[in-house]
Design a protein around this motif. Structure first.
Motif, PDB file in Angstrom:
ATOM      1  N   PHE A 317     -39.483  53.194  25.799  1.00  0.00           N
ATOM      2  CA  PHE A 317     -38.971  52.443  26.766  1.00  0.00           C
ATOM      3  C   PHE A 317     -38.063  53.287  27.939  1.00  0.00           C
ATOM      4  CE2 PHE A 317     -38.770  49.406  23.174  1.00  0.00           C
ATOM      5  CZ  PHE A 317     -39.775  48.584  23.722  1.00  0.00           C
ATOM      6  N   ILE A 318     -37.483  54.196  27.481  1.00  0.00           N
ATOM      7  CA  ILE A 318     -37.003  55.381  28.410  1.00  0.00           C
ATOM      8  C   ILE A 318     -38.029  55.901  29.558  1.00  0.00           C
ATOM      9  CG2 ILE A 318     -35.799  57.500  29.082  1.00  0.00           C
ATOM     10  CD1 ILE A 318     -34.083  57.015  26.601  1.00  0.00           C
ATOM     11  N   LEU A 319     -39.193  56.102  28.787  1.00  0.00           N
ATOM     12  CA  LEU A 319     -40.303  56.750  29.577  1.00  0.00           C
ATOM     13  C   LEU A 319     -40.890  55.908  30.688  1.00  0.00           C
ATOM     14  CD1 LEU A 319     -42.508  59.193  29.474  1.00  0.00           C
ATOM     15  CD2 LEU A 319     -43.645  57.544  28.210  1.00  0.00           C
ATOM     16  N   VAL A 320     -40.873  54.555  30.267  1.00  0.00           N
ATOM     17  CA  VAL A 320     -41.620  53.641  31.072  1.00  0.00           C
ATOM     18  C   VAL A 320     -40.553  53.075  32.042  1.00  0.00           C
ATOM     19  CG1 VAL A 320     -42.324  51.140  31.409  1.00  0.00           C
ATOM     20  CG2 VAL A 320     -42.823  52.575  29.402  1.00  0.00           C
ATOM     21  N   GLY A 321     -39.108  53.116  31.538  1.00  0.00           N
ATOM     22  CA  GLY A 321     -38.224  52.709  32.861  1.00  0.00           C
ATOM     23  C   GLY A 321     -37.918  53.682  33.849  1.00  0.00           C
ATOM     24  N   GLU A 322     -37.950  54.972  33.308  1.00  0.00           N
ATOM     25  CA  GLU A 322     -37.715  55.889  34.145  1.00  0.00           C
ATOM     26  C   GLU A 322     -38.847  56.064  35.034  1.00  0.00           C
ATOM     27  OE1 GLU A 322     -35.284  58.160  34.993  1.00  0.00           O
ATOM     28  OE2 GLU A 322     -33.644  57.309  33.495  1.00  0.00           O
ATOM     29  N   SER A 323     -40.105  55.777  34.828  1.00  0.00           N
ATOM     30  CA  SER A 323     -41.153  55.948  35.810  1.00  0.00           C
ATOM     31  C   SER A 323     -40.930  54.811  36.954  1.00  0.00           C
ATOM     32  CB  SER A 323     -42.631  55.540  35.245  1.00  0.00           C
ATOM     33  OG  SER A 323     -42.440  54.402  34.525  1.00  0.00           O
ATOM     34  N   GLY A 324     -40.459  53.615  36.570  1.00  0.00           N
ATOM     35  CA  GLY A 324     -39.949  52.557  37.373  1.00  0.00           C
ATOM     36  C   GLY A 324     -38.923  52.993  38.226  1.00  0.00           C
TER      37      GLY A 324
END
Length: 414
Positions: A317-324
């Motif tokens: 979830f951090i991976l996806v959120g930080e890409s955003g």
């Protein structure tokens, strides 16, 4: 040698120097950030103190950024950047000295954090404003910004990983020493540039007048003000969640410095994915649409991260959120830089910097207090929920901007 389209800004000699020097220096910068957070939480075991130290390091950006932007518009961006990088090196050296010799305490760390914040208030608008000079052709500016974002996020990936190794083996002082040495690369790259420093027009009016002009300019350009407004609220409410990583590492996931390093490194990897995506954006793509969608992606991901029961799920979830998050930052920066008039560049960028980095100290303090009074998980969930509401509320405003832009284009064609 012909470079791929996604790397075309590296064709310029000065930008290649800037890119390589900053890449090395920013790895050291991220190592210092990680080491400071870990040191503060290890000494105090207080989420509030984490927020307080973050507040101290970022509040100068909120107070000084408009003044710094007007200052940059009146003076050489190149010389300003050179001075701020030397000053940052001195700050890192002082921090390394007091920690390695054992003469440190939380007030001393707060003081040095404030000092770095003052330096960064002038450094960031100078660095961002210099970009157009480094690539020469304005058409290559979006690619330069995207490559710069990729470089910054690659440093976010490598820096925490190296910091985790050094923290567990040698302690925080060595991380600060490495950051001190890393500034040699960026200072050397600036000195080697073959750059034509533009002559600055002499100003006789008070500098506060320049600040007012910058603010009035933004008010007239609704797209710029809307993009910066959304960035300000995202920075205030959503982005400070990462200050609680030491709490999640030690308290939620029952881990150690390696767990903390993983949380930070995976956030850097996610941001790198977002930066790579931005390098593929073709001219004509709606940056305002990207800004809203990426803000929603960040906020929804945080809501899931907050109550993840396993470290693996949390990392995803951090991976996806930080890409955003990175996509929103880069798209906002690109939109502002490609739509602002040259004579207003420094002042408008300073308001962007104030929105992006200046609002985070207040958010950091609020997030630290909330996690201390309640729980880190509930705090992060509420941050994500608020981020979703904010992004949705900005959709009508950005639609109006798009409609006004189309009407102006039709008017010009007629």
């Amino acid at each position: 040698m012909k470079l791929p389209g996604g790397l075309k800004a590296l064709h310029y000699y000065n930008f290649r120097l800037y890119f390589s020097g900053q890449a090395i220096s920013l790895i050291g910068t991220w190592m210092q950030r990680i080491a400071v957070n870990w040191l503060v939480y290890t000494v105090t075991h207080s989420a509030f103190m984490l927020g307080l130290v973050a507040f101290a390091g970022q509040i100068p950006m909120l107070i000084l950024s408009p003044y710094a932007g007007a200052f940059v518009d009146r003076h050489s961006r190149y010389r300003t950047l050179l001075v701020t990088q030397i000053a940052s090196m001195v700050q890192a050296g002082l921090l390394a000295l007091i920690v390695l010799t054992g003469f440190y305490n939380i007030p001393a760390i707060i003081f040095l954090s404030v000092l770095l914040g003052v330096i960064n208030a002038f450094d960031t608008p100078a660095r961002q404003s210099l970009m157009i000079v480094l690539v020469e052709n304005k058409g290559d500016l979006p690619n330069a910004i995207a490559l710069n974002s990729s470089m910054v996020t690659l440093a976010r990936l490598i820096g925490p990983a190296l910091a985790g190794i050094l923290l567990s083996s040698f302690g925080e002082g060595v991380c600060f020493l490495v950051n001190f040495l890393s500034f040699i690369a960026v200072i050397l790259s600036l000195l080697l540039m073959k750059i034509k420093v533009p002559e600055r027009k002499k100003h006789t009016e008070p500098i506060w007048k320049g600040l007012v002009e910058g603010f009035n300019y933004m008010k007239k350009h609704r797209g710029i003000s809307s993009a910066i407004g959304l960035m300000a609220l995202t920075s205030l409410i959503v982005m400070p969640y990462s200050n609680l990583f030491p709490v999640f590492a030690q308290t939620i996931f029952k881990g150690n410095v390696t767990t903390f390093s993983w949380l930070n490194s995976i956030s850097g990897l996610g941001a790198l994915f977002g930066a790579i995506y931005m390098t593929t954006i073709k001219p004509g793509k709606s940056l305002l649409r990207i800004i809203v969608l990426s803000s929603l992606l960040l906020s929804v991901s945080l809501m899931f991260f907050a109550y993840s029961h396993s470290l693996l799920a949390a990392l995803i979830f951090i991976l996806v959120g930080e890409s955003g998050m990175l996509a929103q930052i880069a798209a906002t920066n690109t939109y502002v830089q490609t739509n602002v008039d040259e004579h207003m560049r420094g002042r408008v960028i300073s308001y962007y910097v104030m929105a992006f980095q200046g609002m985070q100290p207040i958010g950091s303090l609020l997030v630290g207090w909330s996690a201390h009074a309640g729980s880190a998980q509930a705090t992060v969930f509420l941050e994500g929920l608020a981020g979703v509401v904010i992004a949705l509320l900005f959709i009508p405003a950005l639609k109006r901007v798009k409609r006004m832009s189309l009407e102006k284009q039709l008017h010009r064609n007629n």
